[in-house]
Design a protein around this motif. Structure first.
Motif, short mmCIF file in Angstrom:
data_model
loop_
_atom_site.label_atom_id
_atom_site.label_comp_id
_atom_site.label_asym_id
_atom_site.label_seq_id
_atom_site.Cartn_x
_atom_site.Cartn_y
_atom_site.Cartn_z
N ALA A 19 -16.19 -1.12 -34.86
CA ALA A 19 -16.53 -1.14 -35.70
C ALA A 19 -18.48 -2.16 -36.13
N ALA A 20 -18.08 -3.43 -35.84
CA ALA A 20 -18.32 -4.56 -35.62
C ALA A 20 -19.82 -4.24 -35.22
N ILE A 21 -20.04 -3.25 -33.81
CA ILE A 21 -21.19 -2.97 -33.49
C ILE A 21 -21.63 -1.34 -34.21
N ALA A 22 -21.38 -0.76 -35.09
CA ALA A 22 -22.56 0.00 -35.96
C ALA A 22 -22.88 -0.56 -37.48
N GLU A 23 -22.15 -2.23 -37.39
CA GLU A 23 -22.06 -2.69 -38.51
C GLU A 23 -23.33 -3.51 -38.77
N LYS A 24 -22.82 -4.06 -37.19
CA LYS A 24 -24.85 -4.92 -36.81
C LYS A 24 -25.66 -3.94 -36.53
N PHE A 25 -25.31 -2.56 -35.98
CA PHE A 25 -26.54 -1.43 -35.65
C PHE A 25 -27.85 -1.26 -37.03
N ALA A 26 -26.62 -1.38 -37.81
CA ALA A 26 -26.68 -0.58 -39.32
C ALA A 26 -27.43 -1.48 -40.28
N SER A 27 -27.17 -2.84 -40.06
CA SER A 27 -27.81 -3.49 -40.57
C SER A 27 -29.79 -3.70 -39.52
N ARG A 28 -29.38 -3.10 -38.92
CA ARG A 28 -30.78 -3.20 -37.58
C ARG A 28 -31.89 -1.40 -38.09
N GLY A 29 -31.17 -0.37 -39.25
CA GLY A 29 -31.74 0.66 -39.65
C GLY A 29 -31.52 1.21 -38.97
N TYR A 30 -30.49 1.86 -37.40
CA TYR A 30 -30.34 2.38 -36.36
C TYR A 30 -29.14 4.15 -37.32
N LYS A 31 -30.32 4.85 -37.09
CA LYS A 31 -29.04 5.45 -37.48
C LYS A 31 -27.69 5.83 -36.69
N LEU A 32 -26.62 6.21 -37.01
CA LEU A 32 -25.65 5.80 -35.64
C LEU A 32 -24.51 7.55 -36.14
N VAL A 33 -23.96 7.65 -34.69
CA VAL A 33 -23.28 8.45 -34.02
C VAL A 33 -21.27 8.06 -33.90
N LEU A 34 -21.05 7.94 -34.95
CA LEU A 34 -19.13 6.76 -34.59
C LEU A 34 -18.12 7.95 -34.38
N LEU A 35 -17.29 7.69 -33.00
CA LEU A 35 -16.76 8.84 -32.88
C LEU A 35 -15.50 8.08 -32.32
N ALA A 36 -14.25 8.05 -33.27
CA ALA A 36 -13.12 8.20 -33.24
C ALA A 36 -11.85 9.32 -33.61
N ARG A 37 -10.82 8.70 -33.20
CA ARG A 37 -9.77 10.39 -33.95
C ARG A 37 -9.50 10.15 -34.85
N ARG A 38 -9.51 9.10 -35.90
CA ARG A 38 -9.15 8.54 -37.05
C ARG A 38 -10.82 9.20 -37.90
N LEU A 39 -10.75 10.24 -38.78
CA LEU A 39 -11.56 10.44 -39.02
C LEU A 39 -12.01 10.01 -40.60
N GLU A 40 -11.05 10.00 -41.28
CA GLU A 40 -11.46 9.34 -42.54
C GLU A 40 -11.92 7.76 -42.13
N ARG A 41 -11.26 7.31 -41.43
CA ARG A 41 -11.24 5.61 -40.86
C ARG A 41 -13.09 5.90 -40.81
N LEU A 42 -12.94 6.45 -40.03
CA LEU A 42 -15.12 7.27 -39.57
C LEU A 42 -15.97 7.18 -41.08
N GLN A 43 -15.60 7.74 -41.57
CA GLN A 43 -16.08 8.27 -43.64
C GLN A 43 -15.97 7.06 -44.34
N ALA A 44 -15.04 6.51 -44.12
CA ALA A 44 -14.52 5.00 -44.74
C ALA A 44 -15.83 4.27 -44.47
N LEU A 45 -16.03 4.12 -42.88
CA LEU A 45 -17.03 2.77 -42.39
C LEU A 45 -18.43 3.67 -42.53
N ALA A 46 -18.20 4.89 -42.69
CA ALA A 46 -20.15 5.21 -42.95
C ALA A 46 -20.34 5.28 -43.92
#
Length: 256
Positions: A19-46
């Protein structure tokens, strides 16, 4: 299709390092593919990230699901520039002769088999495009043995050696490979998972220390990725200041 933004594929993205890497990359404008077991957590992060995201609810140990997820990436997310092999876990701290076989098996399937599988799925596209960066999240446990580390340490040694061998194979195709080996790190679910949800035992791991935090790992990943294309950061090993490699274990027979 917008081809200007880099696309990063992050496993284990629902919490901790991912999640921390996703936040850092998002701040740079990268598009993200986020994978994990808990889809609802991913959707909340996205929903909190100011960038385009594609969330995949999948257990990395499910090979067929993983293959389908990669094969069916939307066109706008298919040309992966950066693969972050972050998903991993430790289970138990018992000595080898008392450890649960199921724990060993899950660590091998998650930390070794799934990492190798996803890399094998993503790497051909990187080779075809002549660019890419694979970042492998290992651990100092892959280099320094400790009581109870047994198979967990062995799986992280696998991650480190696979990183070296990927470099040997992929450097000619313009693909970079970086191995990140953190030491004692808090602020994630790592220890709670290791101790099967025992919050008190998990908290005791960090008592009296100032451990690394997920943001520290994200900074390392970000720095490695931002280097000029001709620069490959082979490996980063980091520990909190309070930690250092310990003495070798020496068994001494009782006297008398």
């Amino acid at each position: 299709m917008n081809t200007d933004k880099k696309i990063a594929f992050i496993t284990g993205a629902s919490s901790g390092f991912g999640a921390a890497i996703a936040e850092k990359f998002a701040s740079r404008g990268y598009k993200l593919v986020l994978l994990a077991r808990r889809l609802e957590r991913l959707q909340a992060l996205a929903g909190k990230l100011n960038t385009e995201c594609h969330a995949i609810g999948c257990d990395v140990r499910e090979s067929a699901q993983l293959s389908d997820a990669v094969a069916n990436l939307p066109a706008d997310f298919a040309a992966v520039d950066i693969l972050i092999n972050n998903a991993g876990l430790a289970l138990g701290l018992e000595p080898a002769h008392e450890a649960e076989w199921a724990d060993w098996q899950q660590m091998i399937e998650t930390n070794c088999t799934a990492v190798a599988r996803l890399t094998r799925l993503i790497a051909p596209g990187m080779v075809a495009r002549g660019r890419g960066h694979i970042v492998m999240l290992g651990s100092v446990a892959g280099s320094y043995a400790y009581p109870g580390g047994n198979v967990y340490g062995a799986t992280k040694a696998f991650v480190e050696q696979l990183s070296r061998n990927l470099r040997a194979d992929l450097s000619q195709h313009g693909i970079r490979v970086t191995h990140i080996a953190p030491g004692l790190a808090g602020g994630s679910e790592f220890s709670q998972v290791r101790f099967h949800g025992d919050a008190a035992k998990a908290a005791s791991v960090y008592a009296g220390t100032e451990p690394l935090r997920p943001a520290d790992i994200a900074e390392c990943v970000d720095w490695a990725v931002l280097q000029p294309q001709h620069v490959n950061i082979n490996s980063i090993e980091l520990m909190p200041t309070c930690q250092a490699p310990g003495p070798l274990a020496v068994y001494r027979r009782p006297q008398g």
